[in-house]
Design a protein around this motif. Sequence first.
Motif, mmCIF file in Angstrom:
data_model
loop_
_atom_site.group_PDB
_atom_site.id
_atom_site.type_symbol
_atom_site.label_atom_id
_atom_site.label_comp_id
_atom_site.label_asym_id
_atom_site.label_seq_id
_atom_site.Cartn_x
_atom_site.Cartn_y
_atom_site.Cartn_z
ATOM 1 N N GLU A 162 40.187 27.438 34.910
ATOM 2 C CA GLU A 162 41.487 27.385 34.107
ATOM 3 C C GLU A 162 43.073 28.949 33.938
ATOM 4 N N ILE A 163 41.847 30.031 33.697
ATOM 5 C CA ILE A 163 41.946 30.765 33.538
ATOM 6 C C ILE A 163 42.804 31.860 35.013
ATOM 7 N N VAL A 164 42.947 31.372 36.236
ATOM 8 C CA VAL A 164 43.492 31.939 37.362
ATOM 9 C C VAL A 164 44.556 30.889 37.390
ATOM 10 N N GLU A 165 44.538 30.054 36.971
ATOM 11 C CA GLU A 165 45.764 29.061 36.986
ATOM 12 C C GLU A 165 46.787 29.586 36.175
ATOM 13 N N GLU A 166 46.860 29.812 35.404
ATOM 14 C CA GLU A 166 47.392 29.955 34.579
ATOM 15 C C GLU A 166 48.376 31.707 34.582
ATOM 16 N N ILE A 167 47.029 33.114 34.880
ATOM 17 C CA ILE A 167 47.741 33.956 34.993
ATOM 18 C C ILE A 167 46.760 34.737 36.955
ATOM 19 N N PRO A 168 47.590 34.685 37.898
ATOM 20 C CA PRO A 168 46.603 34.602 39.025
ATOM 21 C C PRO A 168 46.227 35.913 38.466
ATOM 22 N N PRO A 169 44.554 36.483 38.862
ATOM 23 C CA PRO A 169 44.523 38.237 38.571
ATOM 24 C C PRO A 169 44.422 38.768 40.357
ATOM 25 N N PRO A 170 45.566 39.778 40.020
ATOM 26 C CA PRO A 170 46.363 40.977 41.074
ATOM 27 C C PRO A 170 44.270 40.949 41.979
ATOM 28 N N ALA A 171 44.989 41.413 43.190
ATOM 29 C CA ALA A 171 43.475 41.483 44.227
ATOM 30 C C ALA A 171 42.653 42.790 43.624
ATOM 31 N N ALA A 172 43.776 44.119 43.620
ATOM 32 C CA ALA A 172 42.712 45.267 42.972
ATOM 33 C C ALA A 172 42.717 45.416 42.230
ATOM 34 N N LEU A 173 42.268 44.260 41.321
ATOM 35 C CA LEU A 173 41.528 44.246 40.191
ATOM 36 C C LEU A 173 39.831 44.379 40.349
ATOM 37 N N PHE A 174 39.957 43.352 41.874
ATOM 38 C CA PHE A 174 38.139 43.113 41.941
ATOM 39 C C PHE A 174 38.162 44.061 43.576
ATOM 40 N N ASP A 175 39.291 44.700 43.903
ATOM 41 C CA ASP A 175 39.155 45.933 44.795
ATOM 42 C C ASP A 175 38.489 47.600 44.214
ATOM 43 N N ARG A 176 39.280 47.386 42.481
ATOM 44 C CA ARG A 176 38.871 49.320 42.669
ATOM 45 C C ARG A 176 38.831 49.139 41.007
ATOM 46 N N VAL A 177 36.789 48.617 41.385
ATOM 47 C CA VAL A 177 36.392 48.727 40.083
ATOM 48 C C VAL A 177 36.129 49.878 38.986
ATOM 49 N N PRO A 178 36.136 50.870 38.466
ATOM 50 C CA PRO A 178 35.528 51.561 38.474
ATOM 51 C C PRO A 178 34.568 52.148 37.976
ATOM 52 N N TYR A 179 33.418 53.226 38.375
ATOM 53 C CA TYR A 179 32.157 52.831 38.341
ATOM 54 C C TYR A 179 32.190 55.031 37.985
ATOM 55 N N ILE A 180 30.626 55.247 37.249
ATOM 56 C CA ILE A 180 30.517 56.475 37.052
ATOM 57 C C ILE A 180 28.447 56.420 37.839
ATOM 58 N N GLU A 181 28.356 56.801 38.630
ATOM 59 C CA GLU A 181 26.730 57.157 39.574
ATOM 60 C C GLU A 181 26.533 57.689 38.892
ATOM 61 N N VAL A 182 24.884 57.828 38.300
ATOM 62 C CA VAL A 182 23.851 58.689 37.657
ATOM 63 C C VAL A 182 22.604 58.585 38.543
ATOM 64 N N SER A 183 22.099 59.694 38.116
ATOM 65 C CA SER A 183 20.710 59.902 39.280
ATOM 66 C C SER A 183 19.794 58.617 39.435
ATOM 67 N N SER A 184 19.590 58.618 38.258
ATOM 68 C CA SER A 184 18.254 57.379 37.975
ATOM 69 C C SER A 184 18.278 57.209 36.144
ATOM 70 N N ARG A 185 18.141 56.109 35.575
ATOM 71 C CA ARG A 185 18.026 55.500 34.458
ATOM 72 C C ARG A 185 17.632 56.374 33.145
ATOM 73 N N LYS A 186 16.657 56.997 33.643
ATOM 74 C CA LYS A 186 16.604 58.255 32.385
ATOM 75 C C LYS A 186 17.436 59.188 32.591
ATOM 76 N N ASP A 187 17.984 59.268 33.385
ATOM 77 C CA ASP A 187 19.768 60.215 33.063
ATOM 78 C C ASP A 187 20.673 59.178 31.644
ATOM 79 N N VAL A 188 20.566 57.958 31.710
ATOM 80 C CA VAL A 188 21.408 57.300 30.622
ATOM 81 C C VAL A 188 20.501 57.029 29.611
ATOM 82 N N GLU A 189 19.689 57.328 29.329
ATOM 83 C CA GLU A 189 18.270 56.797 28.697
ATOM 84 C C GLU A 189 19.408 56.851 27.102
ATOM 85 N N ALA A 190 19.891 57.732 26.785
ATOM 86 C CA ALA A 190 20.177 58.476 25.840
ATOM 87 C C ALA A 190 21.013 58.102 25.253
#
Length: 369
Positions: free
Chosen positions: A108-136
Amino acid sequence: MAVNNEISYTSVDNLWLDPLNPRLGRGNTGPAVKQSTIMGLMRDWTLDELAVSFIESGFWPQEALLVVREKLYGKDVLVVVEGNRRLAALKFLKRAADGEKIDRRWKEIVEEIPPPAALFDRVPYIEVSSRKDVEAFLGFRHVTGIKEWKPAEKAEYIAKLIEGSKLTYAQVMRKIGSKTPTVRQNYISYRLLLQMEEQDTISIEHVEEKFSVLFLSLRTEGVQKYLHIDIMAEPNDARTPVPVEYLKQMSNFALWLFGSETRAPIVRDSRQVDQFGQILLSTKAVEYLEKTSRPSFETAFSLAGGDEPEIIRLVDEAAFNVAAALSRAHRYAKSKKLRKAAAQLGQDTLQLLSLFPDLTEELIAEKAK
């Protein structure tokens, strides 16, 4: 590189849900847990609300996912360590947009408002070296911050910091912005949960779903003494909170506080936890609990002397009311109704005074002066 300062973009298909996410539950985590299993576990996390927001407003860069490059299922992939709920919402939304058969709500969600392709192609992320770097960051955000995990999830995360990263209570405190006693109590509570899990006599599901009650109970002197738990123990000494010779008491404690498949707990409300601790300080009350097949909280509390303050309050209130009545009662000296009420009061007062024979003598002597 600890944490990359720049935001990168990738396809939703190149991002993997974290099989070590504490929110999945203790029995559902591990490097071998499949992505499909994780998706199934997250299905009821109100992901559709996020999906609608993504369609209407897009995926804001300031909400970028935090990822770590790890080996998962035999290959190096980008695993999301912060933002799994957002990623799962995108994955469910993409499945619906691709025409896969999933829950009707997603269709029902996608029928009501079709999502733009860019939503799935350009997902923003930030890379960290290890899990410990993001523990805090994770600790502050989910243990003490605005997006809190459930009590058991918080305690499990604290335990991982202590056991996996070899941190002290104080070091964990500094990482997550909590207080050292709270960190210590969370760790000991979690280790107690694991110890209970090893006992066939304990319904661990009942304990885990009320983990906050377990946490609160450990602050009471009665629980600490009954289970012989050292609430000040350092991590190495706290791994097995209850000594082996007191495992029977641990089973009793779990039954009274959390119940089982066939018996309801005697503690019905978290507000009774402090009173429960008071009960466990009384030898007479504990003997009653241990020897009675269907014990009553009220009876145990009474045996522990817990209702004394309430009785004193009732007597004080009655004395205040009598004093207030005496200021005007002389106006109705011929009232039959007042005489009847005074007779009832007199009988009750005589019965109360019979508990204290010396007090009666003191009152008579005082009146004679």
